[in-house]
Motif scaffolding. Structure first.
Motif, PDB file in Angstrom:
ATOM      1  N   PRO A  37       0.806  -1.227   0.000  1.00 55.42           N
ATOM      2  CA  PRO A  37       0.000   0.000   0.000  1.00 55.42           C
ATOM      3  C   PRO A  37       0.838   1.275   0.000  1.00 55.42           C
ATOM      4  O   PRO A  37       1.937   1.307   0.542  1.00 55.42           O
ATOM      5  CB  PRO A  37      -0.772  -0.108   1.326  1.00 55.42           C
ATOM      6  N   MET A  38       0.320   2.296  -0.622  1.00 57.61           N
ATOM      7  CA  MET A  38       0.870   3.644  -0.584  1.00 57.61           C
ATOM      8  C   MET A  38       2.312   3.753  -1.057  1.00 57.61           C
ATOM      9  O   MET A  38       3.104   4.509  -0.495  1.00 57.61           O
ATOM     10  CB  MET A  38       0.740   4.230   0.826  1.00 57.61           C
ATOM     11  N   ILE A  39       2.608   3.009  -2.081  1.00 55.37           N
ATOM     12  CA  ILE A  39       3.948   3.125  -2.689  1.00 55.37           C
ATOM     13  C   ILE A  39       4.030   4.466  -3.402  1.00 55.37           C
ATOM     14  O   ILE A  39       3.089   4.881  -4.088  1.00 55.37           O
ATOM     15  CB  ILE A  39       4.151   1.962  -3.699  1.00 55.37           C
ATOM     16  N   ALA A  86       1.076   6.950  -9.756  1.00 45.49           N
ATOM     17  CA  ALA A  86       0.419   6.897 -11.067  1.00 45.49           C
ATOM     18  C   ALA A  86       1.331   7.507 -12.128  1.00 45.49           C
ATOM     19  O   ALA A  86       1.512   6.949 -13.213  1.00 45.49           O
ATOM     20  CB  ALA A  86      -0.916   7.637 -11.006  1.00 45.49           C
ATOM     21  N   LEU A  87       1.937   8.624 -11.786  1.00 49.30           N
ATOM     22  CA  LEU A  87       2.777   9.306 -12.774  1.00 49.30           C
ATOM     23  C   LEU A  87       4.097   8.570 -13.016  1.00 49.30           C
ATOM     24  O   LEU A  87       4.733   8.767 -14.043  1.00 49.30           O
ATOM     25  CB  LEU A  87       3.033  10.760 -12.326  1.00 49.30           C
ATOM     26  N   ASP A 111       4.767  -6.745 -10.085  1.00 54.12           N
ATOM     27  CA  ASP A 111       4.163  -7.814 -10.889  1.00 54.12           C
ATOM     28  C   ASP A 111       2.733  -7.486 -11.278  1.00 54.12           C
ATOM     29  O   ASP A 111       2.155  -8.148 -12.127  1.00 54.12           O
ATOM     30  CB  ASP A 111       4.192  -9.130 -10.094  1.00 54.12           C
ATOM     31  N   PHE A 112       2.117  -6.560 -10.593  1.00 57.26           N
ATOM     32  CA  PHE A 112       0.774  -6.100 -10.980  1.00 57.26           C
ATOM     33  C   PHE A 112       0.503  -4.762 -10.307  1.00 57.26           C
ATOM     34  O   PHE A 112       1.202  -4.385  -9.360  1.00 57.26           O
ATOM     35  CB  PHE A 112      -0.305  -7.137 -10.612  1.00 57.26           C
ATOM     36  N   PHE A 113      -0.505  -4.065 -10.841  1.00 56.92           N
ATOM     37  CA  PHE A 113      -0.943  -2.799 -10.239  1.00 56.92           C
ATOM     38  C   PHE A 113      -2.370  -2.956  -9.734  1.00 56.92           C
ATOM     39  O   PHE A 113      -3.204  -3.591 -10.392  1.00 56.92           O
ATOM     40  CB  PHE A 113      -0.996  -1.673 -11.288  1.00 56.92           C
ATOM     41  N   SER A 114      -2.634  -2.340  -8.616  1.00 60.94           N
ATOM     42  CA  SER A 114      -4.002  -2.284  -8.125  1.00 60.94           C
ATOM     43  C   SER A 114      -4.296  -0.810  -7.857  1.00 60.94           C
ATOM     44  O   SER A 114      -3.630  -0.187  -7.020  1.00 60.94           O
ATOM     45  CB  SER A 114      -4.095  -3.118  -6.843  1.00 60.94           C
ATOM     46  N   VAL A 165       1.830  -3.390  -6.530  1.00 59.83           N
ATOM     47  CA  VAL A 165       1.764  -2.136  -5.775  1.00 59.83           C
ATOM     48  C   VAL A 165       0.413  -1.474  -5.962  1.00 59.83           C
ATOM     49  O   VAL A 165      -0.196  -1.551  -7.033  1.00 59.83           O
ATOM     50  CB  VAL A 165       2.898  -1.141  -6.146  1.00 59.83           C
ATOM     51  N   MET A 166      -0.026  -0.847  -4.895  1.00 61.40           N
ATOM     52  CA  MET A 166      -1.228  -0.018  -4.967  1.00 61.40           C
ATOM     53  C   MET A 166      -0.829   1.261  -5.701  1.00 61.40           C
ATOM     54  O   MET A 166       0.189   1.881  -5.364  1.00 61.40           O
ATOM     55  CB  MET A 166      -1.705   0.395  -3.571  1.00 61.40           C
TER      56      MET A 166
END
Ligand code: PEP
Ligand code: MG
Length: 591
Positions: A407-409, A453-454, A464-467, A445-446
């Motif tokens: 969370p909150m990366i 996002a940027l 390995d994935f985005f949420s 990572v969240m």
């Protein structure tokens, strides 16, 4: 306000519809007396500071009331007028009044501010009670509400308990924290309404997850609520009617019956896949806040758990959970899902999600805890806690397909450090024989702060994935506290800035060849789903109760049309036009 305590006439209070559903039941006010009010002596040299602290609490209360006044003025009709009068009365009580002078005199004599407020309120309420005037009796509630506001500004409330609540009650309180809500038994609590709180805060999310209808941000609430009186709470419209008329009861019973019917027809979709009309397969998963929700997820046809908010393991307890305890709790979830994938998020503590167990040793009294040591930052600072949690998660990976979510990366370095730590813990577990040799589960990572996002293109190389966590992404992008009723109207996940960040993330995920899902509340809003699909999202995770409606919407959609709708929306900078395009699209398709 024209209503008096002896008056049996209905009172309608408006607020933010935070968890849908209609409930008709007895009112159970949680009195301000439940607040833990410290009492101690202030030495002579500290009294000026204490007076200053009290003045700040008064200034804060006046500011909150002024904002509420503005918000209520935007509402139409007599309700706005009555609540407006009530708020005016509250400001007067805080402006150089006998009440304020009395409290200041007590502080001057050496009493701490919270206790001085408590005593000042009790004295004036006692005097009013002694006068048998219905009008003055009505003002006692006002005085108490003002007192609660002041004390809230001075201290943090302890966790309330709801075990003794009569079945089907509507709990009415000044505030209910996420941990309070976690204690509610949906079989016992019919619904709840509060003065504080916003629709996207964790209290609201908890209410939706538990299926408890809730209305938050209701001003004048405690004034209108009398224990045991009948009330109707409409969590869809954001309304609570105290002492409703027979006609209102009949109307709401009919609405409730229609809702149940609607839900039953949606439930029939359970076994069907979430396929668009032209055959695009969408994966629908459930978010869970508490282990009891696993059953709900399954009942609503979830294809897995897209987000386990592990905070529940740390709430409402005085000691930290051991590795074994965490393992057991997570194992129960993974086993219950019987081979369906489970995404476990590491601890997201901090901000509004502060659990009591951390308070003494890790408390954060900074001015902006949401920008402070929250989530992964907290875990990286307290590595022993993090290692315990990761060990439990890795051990659970032997029981079924899991993924780890951070969370909150906000930067690539955090992910690299965490990956290294997780690998070290895996190696140690294998070396000690507590885990068989196996590859690490996928680590994602969240995307919930604008920086992530940027920087999604760079993050895509280490994740390995985005949420996409649209709740926090909206909050941090727009600088709107998601749990603050004062700015709730500005909280807007459809703001073009938020949508652009989502689009950027989806494109970066596609370029990196990793899956991207949305797990914020937006994913569970059937009206917004066409936009998310049109942007290229193929996995959504939401409160289990939202799954049937979202699936119904997907099955009525054409993915080409959704893409064109998303394109039209993304070319807009005017927020009002975005709503119109989306509403038109939904209306046309549902036609
Ligand atoms: C989010 O921020 O959108 C999210 C899913 O995480 P949480 O609501 O738990 O902060
Ligand atoms: Mg979040």
């Amino acid at each position: 306000m024209k209503t008096r305590p002896s008056d049996k006439s209905p009172v309608i209070c408006e607020g933010i519809g935070a968890a849908p559903g209609i409930v008709i039941g007895p009112v159970f006010p949680v009195a301000p007396g439940r607040l833990h009010i410290p009492r101690y002596e202030i030495s002579r040299t500290k009294r000026a500071d204490e007076l200053q602290r009290f003045s700040a609490a008064v200034a804060g209360a006046l500011e909150q009331i002024a904002l509420l006044r503005q918000e209520i003025a935007a509402k139409a009709g007599s309700v706005a007028e009555e609540v407006g009068d009530l708020l005016d009365a509250h400001s007067q009580m805080l402006s150089g009044s006998r009440l304020v002078r009395g409290i200041e005199a007590r502080i001057d004599e050496g009493l701490n501010a919270e206790a001085a407020v408590e005593d000042g309120i009790a004295e004036i309420a006692g005097q009013y009670r002694a006068i048998t005037d219905v009008y003055l009796a009505g003002r006692i509630d006002d005085i108490q509400e003002v007192g609660t506001r002041l004390i809230r500004n001075l201290v943090q409330a302890p966790m309330p308990r709801y075990g003794g609540v009569p079945k089907g009650s509507i709990i009415v309180a000044d505030e209910i924290t996420p941990s309070d809500a976690a204690l509610m038994d949906p079989a016992l609590v019919g619904g709840f309404a509060t003065i504080l709180g916003g629709a996207e805060g964790h209290t609201a999310i908890m209410a939706r997850s538990l299926g408890i209808p809730a209305v938050l941000g209701v001003s004048g609430l405690l004034k209108a609520a009398r224990r045991g009186d009948l009330a109707i709470l409409d969590g869809t419209e954001g309304r609570i009617i105290f002492r409703p008329t027979d006609a209102e009861i009949a109307e709401y019973r009919a609405r409730h019956a229609r809702q149940v019917e609607n839900e039953q027809s949606l439930a029939r979709l359970r076994e069907l896949p979430a396929l668009t009309r032209d055959g695009t397969r969408i994966s629908l998963k459930a978010n869970i806040e508490l282990p009891v929700e696993v059953g709900l997820a399954d009942a609503h046809g979830a294809e897995g758990i897209g987000l386990v908010r592990t905070e529940f393991m740390f709430m409402n307890r005085e000691t930290l959970p051991s590795e074994d305890e965490q393992f057991e709790a997570l194992a129960a979830i993974v086993n219950a899902m019987g081979g369906k994938p489970v995404t476990i998020r590491t601890l997201d503590i901090g901000g509004e999600k502060f659990a009591d167990v951390f308070e003494a040793d890790y408390g954060d009294d900074s001015a902006n805890p949401a920008l402070g040591l929250r989530a992964i930052r907290f875990s990286l600072r307290h590595r022993d806690l993090f290692a315990t949690q990761v060990a439990a998660i890795l051990r659970v990976s032997a029981l079924g397909p899991i993924r780890i979510l951070l969370p909150m990366i906000s930067n690539v370095e955090e992910v690299k450090v965490v990956r290294r730590l997780i690998e070290e813990i895996r190696v140690a577990l294998v070396a000690s024989g507590r885990l068989e040799e196996r590859p690490l589960p996928p680590i994602g990572v969240m995307i919930e702060v604008p920086a992530a996002a940027l920087a999604a293109d760079a993050l895509g190389r280490v994740a390995d994935f985005f949420s996409i966590g649209t709740n926090d992404l909206t909050m941090y992008t727009l600088a709107i506290d998601r749990a603050n009723d004062q700015v709730a109207t500005l909280y807007d996940p459809l703001h073009p800035a938020v949508l652009r960040l989502i689009q950027f993330t989806v494109n970066a995920g596609a370029a990196a060849g990793i899956p991207v899902n949305v797990c914020g509340e937006m994913a569970g809003d059937a009206r917004i789903v066409p936009l998310l699909l049109g942007l290229g999202i193929e996995e959504l995770s939401m409160s289990a109760s939202a799954l049937p409606r979202v699936k119904g919407r997907i099955r009525s959609l054409d993915s080409g049309a959704a893409k064109r709708c998303a394109e039209a929306i993304m070319s807009q900078s005017d927020r009002a036009r975005i709503s119109v395009i989306l509403a038109d699209f939904n209306e046309m398709a549902l036609g």
